[in-house]
Motif scaffolding. Structure first.
Motif, short mmCIF file in Angstrom:
data_model
loop_
_atom_site.label_atom_id
_atom_site.label_comp_id
_atom_site.label_asym_id
_atom_site.label_seq_id
_atom_site.Cartn_x
_atom_site.Cartn_y
_atom_site.Cartn_z
N VAL A 137 57.47 36.04 36.68
CA VAL A 137 56.30 36.00 37.56
C VAL A 137 55.36 37.16 37.22
O VAL A 137 54.15 36.99 37.13
N GLN A 139 54.95 38.67 34.42
CA GLN A 139 54.27 38.49 33.14
C GLN A 139 53.10 37.50 33.24
O GLN A 139 52.17 37.56 32.46
N ALA A 140 53.20 36.59 34.20
CA ALA A 140 52.15 35.57 34.31
C ALA A 140 51.05 35.98 35.29
O ALA A 140 50.05 35.32 35.40
N MET A 141 51.27 37.09 36.00
CA MET A 141 50.34 37.49 37.07
C MET A 141 49.09 38.15 36.48
O MET A 141 49.20 39.18 35.82
N PRO A 142 47.90 37.57 36.70
CA PRO A 142 46.69 38.27 36.25
C PRO A 142 46.52 39.54 37.10
O PRO A 142 46.44 39.43 38.33
N TRP A 145 43.71 39.81 39.65
CA TRP A 145 43.87 38.89 40.77
C TRP A 145 44.96 39.39 41.73
O TRP A 145 44.79 39.36 42.95
#
Lengths: 304, 297
Positions: A137, A139-142, A145
């Motif tokens: 999670v 690694q995918a979190m901008p 944002w």
């Protein structure tokens, strides 16, 4: 060791010089420096005067050497926008950005390393999966944002922390959390992978066979061998966190180097941009050099 | 000869179905693959799927809430933005930008990085030293800052962002290709090809490249996710894709001023971004797991 040190130093120096050439090129290819220094209102003649006065009419390699010489004297040039020395501008903002990067790296290590160890010890259990999910999670979190969402929940809705600004330490909590979560996944996965390898190795089996307690094996043997790559990664991550400060400081309106770099890019204030690129690169080069040397000092096989 | 010809198909039959089953039994790979498939589908058929025009402004119904909200309506299932544009349509068209950035960047970076890495790993010696040095220099440069600065200089458009990211994100391709090529270099079949008089480029292309494709494919997914996140960040900072294009990062930036009263304008494109990047990463992790015999490590 001496030979290895000399070799690494030489490479680090060469990398630093290359980076300085690139950041010099960024400035010179971007704008007409004389025009920028003279300002919008200046006529052609004034621009030419400034060009000669600042030595901007001379061949580029010579100008580069001059710039390099200034650099060694700590003179990073003048900001077009602030009309003050770049070194001063950066110096004022360095403490904020550094404390941000250091605290978030510390937070990331404190959380990620134990989780990585636990995940490795409890391989393929729900704990391991939970840790993996946390990493995936993250690694995918901008990050920008994530920052906005944290602001929405903790500053707007719950009002636990101030909305923005680094005037108080509370204002730094959310930025540190964002940067720490950005750095965490890689550290955790590397710790886990290292521990899994070490735990499966012969010497741990030998230690077990000798009847050493699990804790003693874990702390004395396994951890020591798994931790070296993590230190190397942490050094690299510190460089990434400095780079990431551009995004995070902008979202949280923190007046650090990251924010300065973003504003300066918008204002086409290239002496500032160039100096920050160079500074971040040099920090990265020095950190990787130090970890390489530390690594070689601890593990003689590396020097080979 | 007969032995070999009977043996090979049997082994093939044995391996193929089990590999497919292995792929399908990998949860992450299935979830990630599904997400990626849906996004690609959305991007290709955006014109048919989108309920409205993503650029059509409706000043009368600005910042309409999404359907799950009390005041939501089916006219705009995900609400509208500050200019009254249908958010669902913008979101669907936005997938095109993210995928275009991901694919374009990886095409450029993959070509540069893989070529450099293969040459370095295969040739070794001085060539390897030079290329390894290039990789080190690239790694020493702060990625976000350099990308921002270059876009700020050259001007911002979708294609400039792709070009800049492509020219920056080649390092991991180079590292992986170099390591893999160096391992393959001394194997028998490469020596055999050399003994047969094959030229170096031909050996690299025909013998070495196919053997490193597996590792490269994993990097493709990682860097694609990386590029998509970077584009969103650049656009968010105002130095990426330009309005009125429906880039998800740009949508978040434009919704930023409305975070107090209409937080969904930020939440929705952010979730889309997160889910897509998660999907690509899951595919990458899954590919690594099924291609390495030891499972995940």
């Amino acid at each position: 060791m001496l030979r290895y040190t000399a070799q690494r130093l030489l490479v680090a120096f060469a990398v630093a010089i290359s980076v300085s050439v690139i950041s010099f090129a960024i400035l010179r290819m971007s704008t007409d420096l004389a025009q920028a220094l003279a300002g919008e209102a200046a006529n052609q003649e004034q621009v030419e005067q400034i060009r000669i006065a600042y030595g901007l009419d001379r061949p580029l390699p010579l100008q580069y050497l001059d710039w390099l010489a200034d650099l060694f004297r700590g003179d990073l040039g003048q900001s077009y926008y602030f009309r003050s020395p770049v070194a001063e501008l950066i110096g004022d903002r360095l403490p904020l950005t550094f404390s941000l990067a250091i605290s978030s790296l510390f937070l990331a290590l404190v959380i990620a390393v134990p989780l990585g160890i636990i995940a490795a010890l409890k391989q393929n259990t729900w704990i391991d999966r939970a840790c993996l999910t946390l990493a995936v999670v993250g690694q995918a979190m901008p990050s920008f944002w994530f920052a906005l969402m944290l602001i929405f929940f903790f500053a707007v809705q719950l009002q636990w922390v101030p909305l923005s600004g680094g005037a108080t330490w509370q204002g730094l909590i959310l930025p540190v959390v964002v940067l720490a979560y950005y750095a965490m996944p890689a550290i955790m996965r590397l710790t886990r992978a290292g521990m899994v390898d070490v735990l499966a190795s012969d010497y741990i089996r030998t230690a077990r066979a000798k009847g050493l307690s699990s804790t003693s094996i874990l702390l004395k043997h396994a951890l020591r061998n798994a931790v070296m790559p993590v230190i190397a990664l942490a050094a690299v991550q510190f460089g990434f966190l400095l780079g990431g400060s551009t995004i995070v400081e902008t979202v949280f309106a923190l007046d650090g180097i990251g924010y300065l770099s973003w504003e300066s890019i918008q204002r086409a204030d290239f002496p500032v941009v160039q100096s920050i690129v160079l500074l971040f690169s040099l920090i990265f080069v020095v950190l990787t050099l130090l970890t390489d040397l530390l690594n070689a000092w601890i593990d003689p096989r590396v020097r080979g | 000869m007969t032995d070999i010809s009977t043996e090979t198909p049997i082994e093939d039959d044995f391996v193929r179905p089990s590999r497919l089953r292995q792929w399908l039994s990998h949860g992450g790979l299935v979830i990630g693959g599904t997400i990626l498939f849906i996004t690609i589908f959305m991007a290709i058929f955006a014109a048919y799927l989108a309920p409205g025009d993503p650029y059509l402004q409706g000043l009368g119904d600005r910042l309409q809430p999404p359907i799950w909200h009390d005041r939501g309506s089916w006219d705009h299932p995900l609400g509208t933005d500050q200019l009254g544009r249908d958010y669902l349509s913008r979101l669907i068209y936005g997938s095109r930008i993210s995928l275009l950035i991901g694919i374009g960047t990886v095409a450029i970076a993959g070509l540069i990085g893989t070529t450099l890495g293969l040459v370095a790993g295969f040739m070794g010696g001085r060539v390897d030293m030079v290329i390894s040095f290039l990789i080190t220099v690239r790694l020493a440069m702060p990625l976000v800052l350099v990308a921002l600065a270059v876009v700020g200089l050259v001007g911002n458009s979708l294609f400039i962002v792709i070009a800049v990211l492509g020219l920056l994100l080649w390092d991991r391709f180079a590292v992986v290709a170099r390591t893999a090529a160096a391992q393959v270099r001394n194997l028998d079949y490469v020596a055999a090809a050399r003994a047969l008089g094959c030229s170096t480029p031909r050996i690299i292309l025909q013998e070495v490249l196919p053997n490193v494709m597996g590792s490269i494919l994993v990097v493709v997914t990682l860097e694609m996710a990386h590029a998509i996140l970077l584009e969103a960040a650049l656009s968010f900072l105002g130095l990426g894709v330009q309005p009125p294009l429906p880039s998800w990062g740009l949508m978040i930036a434009e919704g930023r001023d409305f975070i107090f009263f209409t937080p969904w304008v930020i939440a929705i494109p952010g979730v889309a971004l997160f889910v897509l990047v998660l999907g690509i990463n899951l595919v990458g992790d899954g590919l690594r797991d099924v291609s390495s015999p030891g499972g995940r490590s």
